[in-house]
Every structure is written in C-alpha cells, then in structure tokens.
Design an enzyme around this catalytic site. Sequence first.
Site, PDB file in Angstrom:
ATOM      1  N   LYS A  82       1.023  -1.331  -0.112  1.00 62.36           N
ATOM      2  CA  LYS A  82      -0.070   0.040  -0.100  1.00 62.36           C
ATOM      3  C   LYS A  82       1.072   1.194   0.014  1.00 62.36           C
ATOM      4  O   LYS A  82       1.739   1.461   0.630  1.00 62.36           O
ATOM      5  CB  LYS A  82      -0.871   0.002   1.294  1.00 62.36           C
ATOM      6  N   LYS A 106       6.071   2.096   7.951  1.00 60.76           N
ATOM      7  CA  LYS A 106       4.792   2.865   8.777  1.00 60.76           C
ATOM      8  C   LYS A 106       3.864   2.058   9.093  1.00 60.76           C
ATOM      9  O   LYS A 106       3.246   1.786  10.256  1.00 60.76           O
ATOM     10  CB  LYS A 106       4.333   3.802   7.787  1.00 60.76           C
ATOM     11  N   LYS A 118       4.743   2.007  -3.215  1.00 62.78           N
ATOM     12  CA  LYS A 118       4.914   3.325  -3.652  1.00 62.78           C
ATOM     13  C   LYS A 118       4.996   3.480  -5.227  1.00 62.78           C
ATOM     14  O   LYS A 118       5.381   2.619  -5.870  1.00 62.78           O
ATOM     15  CB  LYS A 118       6.035   3.966  -3.058  1.00 62.78           C
ATOM     16  N   THR A 202      -3.209  13.171   7.605  1.00 60.61           N
ATOM     17  CA  THR A 202      -1.590  13.079   7.879  1.00 60.61           C
ATOM     18  C   THR A 202      -1.562  14.073   9.140  1.00 60.61           C
ATOM     19  O   THR A 202      -0.923  13.889   9.784  1.00 60.61           O
ATOM     20  CB  THR A 202      -0.933  13.326   6.445  1.00 60.61           C
TER      21      THR A 202
HETATM   22  P1  NAD Z   1       1.972  18.977  -1.373  1.00 63.00           P
HETATM   23  O1  NAD Z   1       2.426  18.922  -2.755  1.00 63.00           O
HETATM   24  O2  NAD Z   1       0.536  19.411  -1.166  1.00 63.00           O
HETATM   25  O3  NAD Z   1       2.790  20.335  -0.791  1.00 63.00           O
HETATM   26  C1  NAD Z   1       4.030  20.530  -0.542  1.00 63.00           C
HETATM   27  C2  NAD Z   1       4.394  21.822  -0.007  1.00 63.00           C
HETATM   28  O4  NAD Z   1       6.074  22.016  -0.013  1.00 63.00           O
HETATM   29  C3  NAD Z   1       4.127  23.056  -0.803  1.00 63.00           C
HETATM   30  O5  NAD Z   1       3.704  24.270  -0.114  1.00 63.00           O
HETATM   31  C4  NAD Z   1       5.116  23.248  -1.776  1.00 63.00           C
HETATM   32  O6  NAD Z   1       5.193  24.735  -1.915  1.00 63.00           O
HETATM   33  C5  NAD Z   1       6.372  23.207  -0.760  1.00 63.00           C
HETATM   34  N1  NAD Z   1       7.633  22.929  -1.210  1.00 63.00           N
HETATM   35  C6  NAD Z   1       7.890  22.238  -2.335  1.00 63.00           C
HETATM   36  N2  NAD Z   1       9.410  22.336  -2.606  1.00 63.00           N
HETATM   37  C7  NAD Z   1       9.894  23.164  -1.481  1.00 63.00           C
HETATM   38  C8  NAD Z   1      11.257  23.667  -1.138  1.00 63.00           C
HETATM   39  N3  NAD Z   1      12.103  23.191  -1.824  1.00 63.00           N
HETATM   40  N4  NAD Z   1      11.479  24.227   0.095  1.00 63.00           N
HETATM   41  C9  NAD Z   1      10.172  24.501   0.782  1.00 63.00           C
HETATM   42  N5  NAD Z   1       9.070  24.078   0.342  1.00 63.00           N
HETATM   43  C10 NAD Z   1       8.930  23.562  -0.658  1.00 63.00           C
HETATM   44  O7  NAD Z   1       2.470  17.806  -0.560  1.00 63.00           O
HETATM   45  P2  NAD Z   1       1.951  17.197   0.816  1.00 63.00           P
HETATM   46  O8  NAD Z   1       1.030  16.090   0.375  1.00 63.00           O
HETATM   47  O9  NAD Z   1       1.635  18.299   1.783  1.00 63.00           O
HETATM   48  O10 NAD Z   1       3.364  16.258   1.196  1.00 63.00           O
HETATM   49  C11 NAD Z   1       4.535  17.122   1.926  1.00 63.00           C
HETATM   50  C12 NAD Z   1       5.402  16.000   2.293  1.00 63.00           C
HETATM   51  O11 NAD Z   1       4.750  15.149   3.420  1.00 63.00           O
HETATM   52  C13 NAD Z   1       6.033  15.022   1.566  1.00 63.00           C
HETATM   53  O12 NAD Z   1       7.302  14.560   1.751  1.00 63.00           O
HETATM   54  C14 NAD Z   1       5.122  13.984   1.590  1.00 63.00           C
HETATM   55  O13 NAD Z   1       5.685  12.732   1.082  1.00 63.00           O
HETATM   56  C15 NAD Z   1       4.882  14.015   2.947  1.00 63.00           C
HETATM   57  N6  NAD Z   1       3.537  13.140   3.323  1.00 63.00           N
HETATM   58  C16 NAD Z   1       2.422  13.363   2.999  1.00 63.00           C
HETATM   59  C17 NAD Z   1       1.298  12.696   3.112  1.00 63.00           C
HETATM   60  C18 NAD Z   1      -0.203  13.123   2.641  1.00 63.00           C
HETATM   61  O14 NAD Z   1      -1.095  12.356   2.958  1.00 63.00           O
HETATM   62  N7  NAD Z   1      -0.362  14.536   1.905  1.00 63.00           N
HETATM   63  C19 NAD Z   1       1.255  11.447   3.860  1.00 63.00           C
HETATM   64  C20 NAD Z   1       2.346  11.193   4.167  1.00 63.00           C
HETATM   65  C21 NAD Z   1       3.751  11.755   3.990  1.00 63.00           C
END
Ligand code: NAD
Length: 426
Positions: A82, A106, A118, A202
């Site tokens: 998953k 996780k 993934k 999350t």
């Molecule tokens: P998203 O695409 O919704 O948002 C990403 C954010 O990070 C945006 O605000 C973007 O502008 C910013 N960003 C991108 N590049 C950047 C940089 N170089 N410096 C600073 N900010 C930057 O993504 P998300 O879903 O919020 O995911 C963010 C992180 O959380 C990722 O590592 C993702 O793998 C992890 N994550 C997300 C989820 C989920 O359910 N959304 C679950 C587990 C882990």
Amino acid sequence: MVADKPADNANEKNDKLDVLKSTQTVVKKALDKLGYPNEVYELMKEPVRMMTVRIPVRMDNDQIKIFTGYRSQHNDAVGPTKGGVRFHPNVSEKEVKALSIWMSLKAGIVDLPYGGGKGGIVCDPREMSFRELEGVSRGYVRAISQIVGPTKDIPAPDVFTNSQIMAWMMDEYSRIDEFNNPGFITGKPLVLGGSHGRETATAKGVTICIEEAAKKKGINVEGARVVVQGFGNAGSFLAKFMHDKGAKVVGISDAYGGLHDPDGLDIDYLLDRRDSFGTVTNLFNNTITNEELLELDCDILVPAAIENQITEENAHNIKANIVVEAANGPTTLEATRILSERGILLVPDVLASSGGVTVSYFEWVQNNQGYYWTEEEVEEKLHNVIVKGFDNVYRTSETRRVDMRLAAYMVGVRKMAEASRFRGWI
Ligand code: NAD
C-alpha cells in the site's frame, strides 16, 4: 591526486543525501539490534517487485508525449502492499524504492495488515492541463494493472496527486476489471467510497504526535511557538490544527520562501489565499528563505515539504525542542545524530506521517465491508492507533537506549520480518 579530493567529497555528500542508502543503513541497524541474521536484511534492503512503465499520452497540442512511471512493492509478507503515487519532475527509481520501504515501516509501526508500496510518474502537473493529467493517470493504471488490485497493491495520493486523480484511476481500473472496484485505491472523493477524514489524516496524525511529544517534553501546546515548512496538504492543515489548539504559528513556508511573525501568523487568511499547489508566499514582499525559516526561534518545528532539509550543516542551529517530521525524509542521518545529542526530541517521518496510511486503511476496510463510518468514528480510531504507535516507539527508544528514528525502524520491521520467517522466505 589533488583533483580526486573534491570528487570524493562530492560522492560522500551525495551518499549522505541518498534516501535509499540512508534508509537501508537504518533498516540494517534495526535488524541487527533485534538480532535477525543478515539474510533478513538482504530481503528487506530492496523491494520484492519494481515495475518501470512508459506511458504514451496525446497532449493538448496533439503531439504524443511519453511519460516514465514506477511502481515499487517492498514486501508483501504481511498483506497487500500500500502506498501513494507521486507526480513530480524529480521522481526517480531510487526515491520510489525508498518511499516504498518507508511505507512498510509505517504499516508496521501502526500495526496495519499491509506491506509498503509506492508509485511515481516523472511529470510536472503544474504545467499540465486537466485533460493531460487524466490521460497520464489512466495510462499509468493500464500500465501497472497486472500487479495492482484491492488484494495485491493499493495506491493512494501523494505529492501533487489528489482525490480527482484517484477517481480517474479507480474508474480506469474498474473498466479493466469489469466491475466497480472502490477498494483498488484510497483517497477517493466521498461520493466514490472515500472516507471521512482522509484529506486531513496526515496532519491529524502529526498533531497527535506533537501532543504526545509535548507531554514528554513538558511543553504546553497551547501557547507553544510552531514553525511549519511547506504549506501543502500536510503543512497547511497542520498549521490550522495547531492554530486551533491555541499554539502560535510563527513561521510557514512554501517552495518560494517563508513568512515569519513572532506574534503569530493569521493562518485562516493564509489558508484562504494559498493555491492548490500550496503556494502563498508569492503574495508577500517581506519573505525569508527556507533556510532562515528552519533556524527560527520556536518550540516545535515541523518539516512538511521535501527531503534533506535538516542536514549536518544546519542541525546545530535548530532552536526547536521538538522536531516532528511530517515530510518523508526531511532530516539526514548525521542531522538525526546531532539533534539527538542536543537533546531535541525528533519524531521520525515513519511514525509522524502515518496518519495518512492509517485512514487509507480505514477507507479500504469501509470499501470491503460496504459500511461507512462517521467523521467522529474515524477520528477516534485514528487517535487510538497513533497514540499506540507513538508509545511503542518512545518506549523502545528509552528501553533500548536508541534514538527515536532507530526505535521506529525497530518497531516497523519486526512484524514484516516475523511474517517473512513464518512464510518460510528466510
Ligand atoms: P503538497 O504537494 O501538497 O505540498 C508540498 C508543499 O511543500 C508546498 O507548499 C510546496 O510549495 C512546498 N515545497 C516544495 N518544494 C519546496 C522547497 N524546496 N522548499 C520548501 N517548500 C517546498 O505535498 P504534501 O502532500 O503536503 O506532502 C508534503 C510532504 O509530506 C511530502 O514529503 C510527503 O511525502 C509527505 N507526506 C504527505 C502525506 C499526505 O497525505 N499528504 C502523507 C505522508 C507523508
């Protein structure tokens, strides 16, 4: 001889930022600590299955563009694999492999009946039309359809993918399978069998980890100063939840820079103004850099953007007492060591961001039973699962005298290793 030196340093630096290598290093340490023989590590250091696909899509200018996609299935000893699908120009085979290992960990930490998977497609959705995105999403599902399914491998959203993309993917799979199959994918819109609370899961999980970590450190969340890097799905909801709990969110950022106000930012206003890619700082003049943001004076720091943000170069300057990793892989192993030596409590990604996969699991269970839960039921179940996962990792860290990351990996690999042993694989 002199010319070799910079290349060596460059290699060493690349190795430290190589998320697959650093993940393998900690998996090995965790298995050694638990007393498993080397063949268990040999099985777990790479995914059991990795598929690379080429996806032809007719673009709006009528030309065909070929996209590259990946699906990695790390270990399916416990159950189906998953994990999310990421749309990003920097997606690589190595990154997808590492992300699938993290998903296994996780699932182990929060005790779900899954292994880790993934996927990713090399593309930039910010430059694609709705129709082009639909073409890529459907093409990806056709290409991987043989190895995915509700009892094999269940995709979900990740960076730059959302419930609309999950809906297209579910529809494509249902057409191939010739019956309506909502359990094939999670993160769907509610009307297509999505779960209440999935969009905020999350951030809710991270919030619960912050509360548990704050108790351990004797910090009151109400009034605590919080900095959040990244204002996307994870970061923006988290900033909102912290704000609603009475914390002072003194800094936020996106890919273009950061905003800082020691008296607390107006989070509702920023949420209202951000775009669907999590960008808001471009509307302001007096911004700071992401590097400056990470070093701001605060109690709680939450990296919620991308990998390798806290490194040996800035770990000594982090002012927070608690670092909670909402993003995957934001802290290097050297930085983990430095933070731990400085007495900073780090809640690692594989624990802190497990709320998303937990509610994805709830969605899959609801799809399988055809009976749906209220938002309150989802929240209560999520709270219980995350608190149990946190306690387990924290206790392991204390009793085995290891940092929280190694403790989380020890908790995370154990079930997978045992299941692989019972199956007679190792
Ligand atoms: P998203 O695409 O919704 O948002 C990403 C954010 O990070 C945006 O605000 C973007 O502008 C910013 N960003 C991108 N590049 C950047 C940089 N170089 N410096 C600073 N900010 C930057 O993504 P998300 O879903 O919020 O995911 C963010 C992180 O959380 C990722 O590592 C993702 O793998 C992890 N994550 C997300 C989820 C989920 O359910 N959304 C679950 C587990 C882990």
